[in-house]
Design a protein around this motif. Sequence first.
Motif, PDB file in Angstrom:
ATOM      1  N   ASP A 177      19.887  15.073   4.225  1.00  0.00           N
ATOM      2  CA  ASP A 177      21.096  14.504   4.846  1.00  0.00           C
ATOM      3  C   ASP A 177      20.788  13.149   5.466  1.00  0.00           C
ATOM      4  N   ILE A 178      19.635  13.057   6.118  1.00  0.00           N
ATOM      5  CA  ILE A 178      19.263  11.789   6.771  1.00  0.00           C
ATOM      6  C   ILE A 178      19.115  10.696   5.722  1.00  0.00           C
ATOM      7  N   ARG A 179      18.376  11.015   4.650  1.00  0.00           N
ATOM      8  CA  ARG A 179      18.155  10.001   3.612  1.00  0.00           C
ATOM      9  C   ARG A 179      19.481   9.558   3.005  1.00  0.00           C
TER      10      ARG A 179
ATOM     11  N   VAL B 126      22.956   8.455  11.764  1.00  0.00           N
ATOM     12  CA  VAL B 126      22.803   9.738  11.064  1.00  0.00           C
ATOM     13  C   VAL B 126      23.747  10.777  11.651  1.00  0.00           C
ATOM     14  N   LEU B 127      23.896  10.744  12.986  1.00  0.00           N
ATOM     15  CA  LEU B 127      24.667  11.785  13.671  1.00  0.00           C
ATOM     16  C   LEU B 127      26.167  11.525  13.634  1.00  0.00           C
TER      17      LEU B 127
ATOM     18  N   LEU C  27      12.832   7.596  10.922  1.00  0.00           N
ATOM     19  CA  LEU C  27      13.691   8.549  10.216  1.00  0.00           C
ATOM     20  C   LEU C  27      12.898   9.339   9.175  1.00  0.00           C
ATOM     21  N   GLY C  28      11.904   8.710   8.571  1.00  0.00           N
ATOM     22  CA  GLY C  28      11.111   9.387   7.546  1.00  0.00           C
ATOM     23  C   GLY C  28      10.202  10.463   8.091  1.00  0.00           C
ATOM     24  N   ASP C  29      10.020  10.499   9.418  1.00  0.00           N
ATOM     25  CA  ASP C  29       9.162  11.533  10.030  1.00  0.00           C
ATOM     26  C   ASP C  29       9.927  12.818  10.314  1.00  0.00           C
ATOM     27  N   ILE C  30      11.241  12.771  10.168  1.00  0.00           N
ATOM     28  CA  ILE C  30      12.063  13.868  10.689  1.00  0.00           C
ATOM     29  C   ILE C  30      12.290  14.945   9.630  1.00  0.00           C
TER      30      ILE C  30
END
Lengths: 669, 173
Positions: free
Chosen positions: A66-68, A78-79, A136-139
């Motif tokens: 979803d984030i990507r 994102v939210l 964001l890529g860490d999540i």
Amino acid sequence: MPTATRHSMWMLSALLSCAHGVARAQSIDYGALEQLFQEPVTASATGSPQRVADVPVNMEIVTAEDIRRSGAYDLPGVLRHVTGVDFQQWTNDQAEISVRGYDQPLSQRVLVLINGRQVYADDDSFTPWSALPVELGDIRQIEIVRGPGSALFGFDAVGGVINIITYDPLYDSIDTASVSAGSQQLAQGSATATLPLGKAGGLRVSGGARSDQDFPNAAAAASSDLTGRINQRRDASLDTTLKLNDSASLRVEASTSSVRENLFSSAYQYDFDHFDTQSIKGQLSSDGVYGLLQLTAYTNYLDQVSSVGVLGIPVNLRDRISVAQAEDVFKLGASNTFRAAVEYRHESTNTSPITGADVFYGVISASGMWSWQLTPALALTNALRLDQLVLGRDGYTPPDYPFANSDWDRNLHQPSYNSGLVWKLGDSDTVRLMAARGTLLPNLVELGSLLAHEPGLGISGTPTLAPTLVDNYEIDWDRELPQLRARLRTAVFYQTTHDMTVVTGAVLPGPTGVYVTPQNIGDSNALGATFTVTGKLPEHWRWGANLRLERLRDDFSTAAATHADLADPRQATPEILANLNLGWSAGRWESDVYALYQSRTLGLSSNGFTAATQISVPAFTSVDARVAWQLNKQLGLALSGQNLLHARQLQTSGEPVQRRWLATITAGL
Amino acid sequence: MRRALRAVLAAGALLALPAAAQQSDTTLLVAARALSFLQHAPQGEVVVGIVYQPRNVPSALEARRLYDAMENGFRAGTLVLRPQLVDLDQLTAGGIGLYFLTAGLGPAAAALAPLSRSHQIPCVTTDITQVRDGNCAMGVRALPRVEILVNRAAATATGMVFSEAFRVMITEM
């Protein structure tokens, strides 16, 4: 050595010494559990690992996919399209997030955490989103709880909780880098690398930087000269998990971030703020004969400088918070799961712009949770937390100050609870009945760390504020729609807020003038409903739609009712909030479109600390979109845009939001 | 016995649907992943004793599907499952690391429990009744929602000790 540093060193030493002798222990492998149960797993509802469909709260999980596919370049983006989430974009880099209304500049009501570490800034009750040290890529996933979560997380989790869960380097190897460029002179880079340490564990290092410009035109923000100011953000973090023996693990996270950005303050005026943060956290996890045992200690440092400040004087707040937690989750018999926890936290902030004093508190907390599986279809969960807060102040007091340090010698005892009944009606339907109480503590700025004085007028916090209590009553119904490959989620909630606090409003006379202070202004309640449907269409499509209907009613003091106190949640909360998204993917291509509708609101604006004007924000629709092409296994290209329908669109009482474009190249291993 | 099984399997091959085969794969995957949460989780190659009755059609059909799914080694993480058909009337424990009890065996399946306990061999089944009766320690269902049921007494008797993180997420009895 500063007190906070001594606290953190002591706590980390204690935690490390406990590591010896722990056997058969392991941190939670979210990935393995998610693979097993074919749905996200969370510990943010009760403290115990649970499948998201089973939790006794209203929760939504935003996944890494979803984030990507959101195309967003930051967390609030994102939210933005999550059900029931209010989003106010004040500047390029300052968006305020709230849940179920009551959004405002420096939004107070949602507690935000990274892997359970509070990143919400207690000193002024807000989340500096740009300063959160996470890429964001860490999540792995973002867990959003709608409604109070104080029984688990303590003070400030009144409107909701957002827990950002990153990948665990013990289990997940993430190696990725990206660079972006876009409108408003946006440039952004991000990189994450994971170093396996063999059987000993893993280590992840990540960092990022971003810069952009809000107001390239001199016409913008005429009341404050913001022209030419560059928003800048840098962060770096280190995350390592070590296996101490066959199954014992110790996770240490350290981070730093630095932000310079335009910011719309809680006084409803533009400022330019500096945030510098550092944190260190250690967590020992044990899954053994004593259950799921966790010992956690962390320290956060936040230095904030507001250039405009108050009365034209810059404000520099240095906040230190140290937390030590111990918890155990265990199952007794086949049907009863318990969680027992104790916590100590200490927070201190200096006074500013008049310096020479500190306002601080210590909180001792005890909490418990009992989940009782009454039948295979029916589970009752009750959680209770008791917080005892000891407030204090030491140091300098101005000659004509209406308070003495002894006025801060206060104790607060505050219980909070969460209660939820989850009833599974076959394979398709789940009904939840919930009640909860959360507590929003007056922040240290409101309690006195903000202290300014000019001839005839002073501004100060006050030690006499009462905490704000939020009660939430709710019924939810989830229904699987297998014929449509879809899921429908509905919720009806009633929320009461007692003793809301505003940053201004009370006037205390002194020998040489008056002091303006925060005050409790009264109560507010909200009645609302949310509807969410998500689904997949054959082959390549996914879709979703959500709607929130909400109406607030305020019962404020007279001054507040005229908005002179800079509070008007009733008219600032949209009665209708709706989102629609459609996504398509095939082979190397992904494409997603998100539309948002928000009904008319009335926002506030101010050019001083007490003078407010109402600004009508017409109903609006905005569209975000992303198209991505995966060139090969390593390299991907994406073009995304936000607020695409208009070059400039009024979405808040601040400056209009601008259309944004962003191109990103991502390399992954 | 094997001739009888072949006859049943031949008939079953006409009836068996690809969806059923897929379901076996999913069930095996759930079972294998669940076993990774044992304190002494099996690793590497594990021989799965598929306990069935040749003349019991539902049992034989499930046995066939499971055998097919594992015939070339069924991989789940570091685990590789290899099948061995075990007639309920001629039970054996030789070389077997895990029993998979097929459905529809009724009270006759009680014969497996003593062997499973004496040799400390975990047992998995899709037949929830067998878990309730204590004949098999763990029941799994893959669709429409993954469900895992563990009989604590049977699990303890066969040496199955799960991690607490797993225990709090499943149904126990």
